[in-house]
Design a protein around this motif. Sequence first.
Motif, PDB file in Angstrom:
ATOM      1  N   GLY A   8      69.473 -84.370   6.180  1.00  0.00           N
ATOM      2  CA  GLY A   8      68.857 -83.329   5.370  1.00  0.00           C
ATOM      3  C   GLY A   8      67.421 -83.677   5.047  1.00  0.00           C
ATOM      4  O   GLY A   8      66.657 -84.047   5.931  1.00  0.00           O
ATOM      5  N   PHE A   9      67.056 -83.577   3.763  1.00  0.00           N
ATOM      6  CA  PHE A   9      65.685 -83.930   3.380  1.00  0.00           C
ATOM      7  C   PHE A   9      65.650 -85.424   3.064  1.00  0.00           C
ATOM      8  O   PHE A   9      65.920 -85.848   1.935  1.00  0.00           O
ATOM      9  CB  PHE A   9      65.210 -83.118   2.178  1.00  0.00           C
ATOM     10  N   GLY A  10      65.334 -86.212   4.064  1.00  0.00           N
ATOM     11  CA  GLY A  10      65.298 -87.661   3.920  1.00  0.00           C
ATOM     12  C   GLY A  10      64.973 -88.288   5.252  1.00  0.00           C
ATOM     13  O   GLY A  10      64.702 -87.603   6.242  1.00  0.00           O
ATOM     14  N   ASP A  11      64.988 -89.591   5.292  1.00  0.00           N
ATOM     15  CA  ASP A  11      64.736 -90.341   6.524  1.00  0.00           C
ATOM     16  C   ASP A  11      65.835 -91.360   6.743  1.00  0.00           C
ATOM     17  O   ASP A  11      66.261 -92.050   5.790  1.00  0.00           O
ATOM     18  CB  ASP A  11      63.395 -91.084   6.448  1.00  0.00           C
ATOM     19  N   CYS A  12      66.285 -91.469   7.976  1.00  0.00           N
ATOM     20  CA  CYS A  12      67.223 -92.525   8.372  1.00  0.00           C
ATOM     21  C   CYS A  12      67.130 -92.682   9.875  1.00  0.00           C
ATOM     22  O   CYS A  12      67.566 -91.802  10.633  1.00  0.00           O
ATOM     23  CB  CYS A  12      68.640 -92.180   7.947  1.00  0.00           C
ATOM     24  N   PHE A  13      66.534 -93.785  10.312  1.00  0.00           N
ATOM     25  CA  PHE A  13      66.338 -94.040  11.731  1.00  0.00           C
ATOM     26  C   PHE A  13      66.889 -95.422  12.084  1.00  0.00           C
ATOM     27  O   PHE A  13      66.512 -96.417  11.461  1.00  0.00           O
ATOM     28  CB  PHE A  13      64.856 -93.993  12.105  1.00  0.00           C
ATOM     29  N   LEU A  14      67.772 -95.459  13.063  1.00  0.00           N
ATOM     30  CA  LEU A  14      68.236 -96.723  13.610  1.00  0.00           C
ATOM     31  C   LEU A  14      67.550 -96.915  14.953  1.00  0.00           C
ATOM     32  O   LEU A  14      67.694 -96.092  15.859  1.00  0.00           O
ATOM     33  CB  LEU A  14      69.759 -96.735  13.782  1.00  0.00           C
ATOM     34  N   LEU A  15      66.787 -97.977  15.056  1.00  0.00           N
ATOM     35  CA  LEU A  15      66.045 -98.279  16.267  1.00  0.00           C
ATOM     36  C   LEU A  15      66.720 -99.445  16.980  1.00  0.00           C
ATOM     37  O   LEU A  15      66.926-100.508  16.388  1.00  0.00           O
ATOM     38  CB  LEU A  15      64.591 -98.632  15.908  1.00  0.00           C
ATOM     39  N   PHE A  40      66.827 -95.175   4.657  1.00  0.00           N
ATOM     40  CA  PHE A  40      68.185 -94.642   4.583  1.00  0.00           C
ATOM     41  C   PHE A  40      68.314 -93.918   3.247  1.00  0.00           C
ATOM     42  O   PHE A  40      68.658 -94.528   2.231  1.00  0.00           O
ATOM     43  CB  PHE A  40      69.206 -95.785   4.699  1.00  0.00           C
ATOM     44  N   GLY A  41      67.968 -92.625   3.254  1.00  0.00           N
ATOM     45  CA  GLY A  41      68.018 -91.899   1.996  1.00  0.00           C
ATOM     46  C   GLY A  41      67.937 -90.403   2.190  1.00  0.00           C
ATOM     47  O   GLY A  41      67.591 -89.908   3.267  1.00  0.00           O
ATOM     48  N   THR A  42      68.242 -89.662   1.136  1.00  0.00           N
ATOM     49  CA  THR A  42      68.150 -88.211   1.149  1.00  0.00           C
ATOM     50  C   THR A  42      68.072 -87.697  -0.285  1.00  0.00           C
ATOM     51  O   THR A  42      68.576 -88.332  -1.211  1.00  0.00           O
ATOM     52  CB  THR A  42      69.365 -87.577   1.845  1.00  0.00           C
ATOM     53  N   THR A  43      67.405 -86.561  -0.441  1.00  0.00           N
ATOM     54  CA  THR A  43      67.446 -85.837  -1.717  1.00  0.00           C
ATOM     55  C   THR A  43      67.929 -84.406  -1.502  1.00  0.00           C
ATOM     56  O   THR A  43      67.850 -83.590  -2.418  1.00  0.00           O
ATOM     57  CB  THR A  43      66.066 -85.818  -2.396  1.00  0.00           C
ATOM     58  N   GLY A  44      68.406 -84.116  -0.318  1.00  0.00           N
ATOM     59  CA  GLY A  44      68.951 -82.791  -0.030  1.00  0.00           C
ATOM     60  C   GLY A  44      69.804 -82.865   1.211  1.00  0.00           C
ATOM     61  O   GLY A  44      69.297 -82.812   2.331  1.00  0.00           O
ATOM     62  N   LEU A  45      71.102 -83.038   1.050  1.00  0.00           N
ATOM     63  CA  LEU A  45      72.007 -83.214   2.183  1.00  0.00           C
ATOM     64  C   LEU A  45      72.030 -81.983   3.086  1.00  0.00           C
ATOM     65  O   LEU A  45      71.699 -80.872   2.655  1.00  0.00           O
ATOM     66  CB  LEU A  45      73.422 -83.497   1.681  1.00  0.00           C
ATOM     67  N   PRO A  46      72.441 -82.157   4.345  1.00  0.00           N
ATOM     68  CA  PRO A  46      72.651 -80.987   5.210  1.00  0.00           C
ATOM     69  C   PRO A  46      73.663 -80.040   4.574  1.00  0.00           C
ATOM     70  O   PRO A  46      74.467 -80.435   3.724  1.00  0.00           O
ATOM     71  CB  PRO A  46      73.201 -81.607   6.506  1.00  0.00           C
ATOM     72  N   GLU A  47      73.628 -78.798   5.006  1.00  0.00           N
ATOM     73  CA  GLU A  47      74.513 -77.801   4.427  1.00  0.00           C
ATOM     74  C   GLU A  47      75.981 -78.089   4.773  1.00  0.00           C
ATOM     75  O   GLU A  47      76.300 -78.546   5.871  1.00  0.00           O
ATOM     76  CB  GLU A  47      74.141 -76.395   4.937  1.00  0.00           C
ATOM     77  N   ASN A  48      76.842 -77.828   3.813  1.00  0.00           N
ATOM     78  CA  ASN A  48      78.291 -77.856   4.031  1.00  0.00           C
ATOM     79  C   ASN A  48      78.817 -79.208   4.509  1.00  0.00           C
ATOM     80  O   ASN A  48      79.666 -79.289   5.399  1.00  0.00           O
ATOM     81  CB  ASN A  48      78.696 -76.764   5.035  1.00  0.00           C
ATOM     82  N   VAL A  71      59.146 -87.377  16.431  1.00  0.00           N
ATOM     83  CA  VAL A  71      60.477 -87.311  15.832  1.00  0.00           C
ATOM     84  C   VAL A  71      60.301 -86.998  14.352  1.00  0.00           C
ATOM     85  O   VAL A  71      59.582 -87.706  13.639  1.00  0.00           O
ATOM     86  CB  VAL A  71      61.236 -88.643  15.997  1.00  0.00           C
ATOM     87  N   MET A  72      60.972 -85.946  13.885  1.00  0.00           N
ATOM     88  CA  MET A  72      60.802 -85.520  12.496  1.00  0.00           C
ATOM     89  C   MET A  72      62.157 -85.324  11.840  1.00  0.00           C
ATOM     90  O   MET A  72      63.037 -84.653  12.378  1.00  0.00           O
ATOM     91  CB  MET A  72      60.007 -84.210  12.452  1.00  0.00           C
ATOM     92  N   SER A  73      62.315 -85.909  10.662  1.00  0.00           N
ATOM     93  CA  SER A  73      63.511 -85.708   9.847  1.00  0.00           C
ATOM     94  C   SER A  73      63.126 -84.853   8.656  1.00  0.00           C
ATOM     95  O   SER A  73      62.281 -85.249   7.844  1.00  0.00           O
ATOM     96  CB  SER A  73      64.076 -87.056   9.383  1.00  0.00           C
ATOM     97  N   THR A  74      63.738 -83.680   8.534  1.00  0.00           N
ATOM     98  CA  THR A  74      63.283 -82.752   7.499  1.00  0.00           C
ATOM     99  C   THR A  74      64.356 -81.707   7.205  1.00  0.00           C
ATOM    100  O   THR A  74      65.381 -81.621   7.888  1.00  0.00           O
ATOM    101  CB  THR A  74      61.967 -82.068   7.931  1.00  0.00           C
ATOM    102  N   LYS A  75      64.099 -80.902   6.208  1.00  0.00           N
ATOM    103  CA  LYS A  75      64.962 -79.777   5.858  1.00  0.00           C
ATOM    104  C   LYS A  75      64.101 -78.738   5.171  1.00  0.00           C
ATOM    105  O   LYS A  75      63.599 -78.956   4.071  1.00  0.00           O
ATOM    106  CB  LYS A  75      66.111 -80.220   4.941  1.00  0.00           C
ATOM    107  N   HIS A  76      63.933 -77.606   5.811  1.00  0.00           N
ATOM    108  CA  HIS A  76      63.043 -76.580   5.289  1.00  0.00           C
ATOM    109  C   HIS A  76      63.606 -75.996   3.986  1.00  0.00           C
ATOM    110  O   HIS A  76      64.815 -75.889   3.803  1.00  0.00           O
ATOM    111  CB  HIS A  76      62.875 -75.453   6.308  1.00  0.00           C
ATOM    112  N   GLY A  77      62.696 -75.639   3.092  1.00  0.00           N
ATOM    113  CA  GLY A  77      63.070 -74.972   1.860  1.00  0.00           C
ATOM    114  C   GLY A  77      63.318 -75.885   0.685  1.00  0.00           C
ATOM    115  O   GLY A  77      63.592 -75.408  -0.421  1.00  0.00           O
ATOM    116  N   LYS A  78      63.212 -77.205   0.871  1.00  0.00           N
ATOM    117  CA  LYS A  78      63.459 -78.145  -0.213  1.00  0.00           C
ATOM    118  C   LYS A  78      62.191 -78.545  -0.952  1.00  0.00           C
ATOM    119  O   LYS A  78      62.258 -79.023  -2.074  1.00  0.00           O
ATOM    120  CB  LYS A  78      64.146 -79.409   0.326  1.00  0.00           C
ATOM    121  N   HIS A  79      61.032 -78.396  -0.333  1.00  0.00           N
ATOM    122  CA  HIS A  79      59.825 -78.933  -0.943  1.00  0.00           C
ATOM    123  C   HIS A  79      58.636 -78.071  -0.554  1.00  0.00           C
ATOM    124  O   HIS A  79      58.511 -77.631   0.582  1.00  0.00           O
ATOM    125  CB  HIS A  79      59.607 -80.366  -0.453  1.00  0.00           C
ATOM    126  N   GLY A  80      57.759 -77.815  -1.505  1.00  0.00           N
ATOM    127  CA  GLY A  80      56.565 -77.033  -1.231  1.00  0.00           C
ATOM    128  C   GLY A  80      56.813 -75.542  -1.340  1.00  0.00           C
ATOM    129  O   GLY A  80      57.901 -75.080  -1.700  1.00  0.00           O
TER     130      GLY A  80
END
Length: 432
Positions: free
Chosen positions: A17-24, A40-48, A380-389
């Motif tokens: 969701g709205f956060g970053d988590c990358f395993l390289l 490894f974090g989020t402030t807005g999980l994916p839906e459902n 590579v982008m980790s994001t979730k539209h509508g959570k910020h801005g």
Amino acid sequence: MADPAPVKATIFAYQVGFGDCFLLRFDYDDASRRHILIDFGTTGLPENVAADFMLGVAKDIAAKCTERDGDRLDIVVATHRHADHISGFATKNGAGSGDVIAGLKPTVVLQPWTEAPEAPVDWEGPAGGDPVKAFAARKASLEGMHAMAKQAEDYVAAAKNLPHGLASELAFIGGDNIANRSAIDNLQSMSKERLFLFHGCALDLSATLPGVKIDVLGPPTLAQTDSIKKQKSSDKDEFWQFALRRFSDAAGSGNGSLLFPDAPRVLRSRLLTEQRWLAHRIDDANAEMMLGLVRSLDSQMNNTSLILLMRAGSKTLLFPGDAQLENWQYALQSELAPLLDDVDLYKVGHHGSRNATPRSMWKRFRKKNRKKTADRLTSVMSTKHGKHGSDDKHTEVPRRTLVAELDENSNLHSTEQLAADLPYDKIEIALD
């Protein structure tokens, strides 16, 4: 006997969701592998998704880091302390997502120099060229960060009394700054080796990560950048542009105080009609004040982000956390700036916000182009539209114009584009 050489890099970009988590993962020519967890974090999980979603992500990371004999989690990177980057490291009676990661016993944890636990509040940063391992004296800087996080927590609690639009934004930005003490403590204790990094420090991880050179482009120390030194000189107690005293003074007593803390709180329905316009304006002023302070804290915290540039084989991978313009400005004027010219993979900064991909940095990427060539830049982008801005204010995250540019001139991988049943995007890069 020669050290093994990395031959392939694989990035698992988790949909959090709205956060970053990358395993390289680096694959080597001797069939061995190395793993780096970057945030490894989020402030807005994916839906459902289930409430224990992050625990499932942690277990998947653990499975990938232990698939083969000899596999392990070698390095953990916490680019900065925002919740959308570290909340997954939180522990819970031995059964939390952070407990799973700690159980992998990473060899080393990397964090920005601003997180060093015993740095004095007026410290300008490391004087030498080596990463910081320990300090002798006070813990005032860390305590100062916790105090500001507590203030953000008070603001979030007070947001329910504010106008809806401002309350939503304050709750979201403020929530990202609330101290996640178990996550922070876990990061401090999960490895015997903890390194606190800064621009240009001599980082040698060859024993853990052979064949990979990591250059630290940010954050700079207060001693390195004149602009921050000038701001710091205005307040001897200021630490990395965090004016804790001014922040607290402006905010009030630290318990959610408003601009007019001594004024009686009355129901608007009990006010005379001609008085209600003033009540609205007082509430709006309180909201704007609190939101402005939290925005400032949010911005400064982003500017403590690690900017790590990794070179392996013929490829260059860039992971800048949420670094914003002020952090980038120093790197772009430094002797390390030419390293950006050959970037092959770019982890898009701050979930696609407009001020985390400076044009001066983007222009240096020589491998971006509209043609889908073999060596074209990967983003590579980790994001979730509508959570910020705000779309209306053109501050939405991810920023539409930036996404269009990334899509047109690079091979863009966005977690928003993943199917709901896919836990991550897998990007493979040959290093020859």
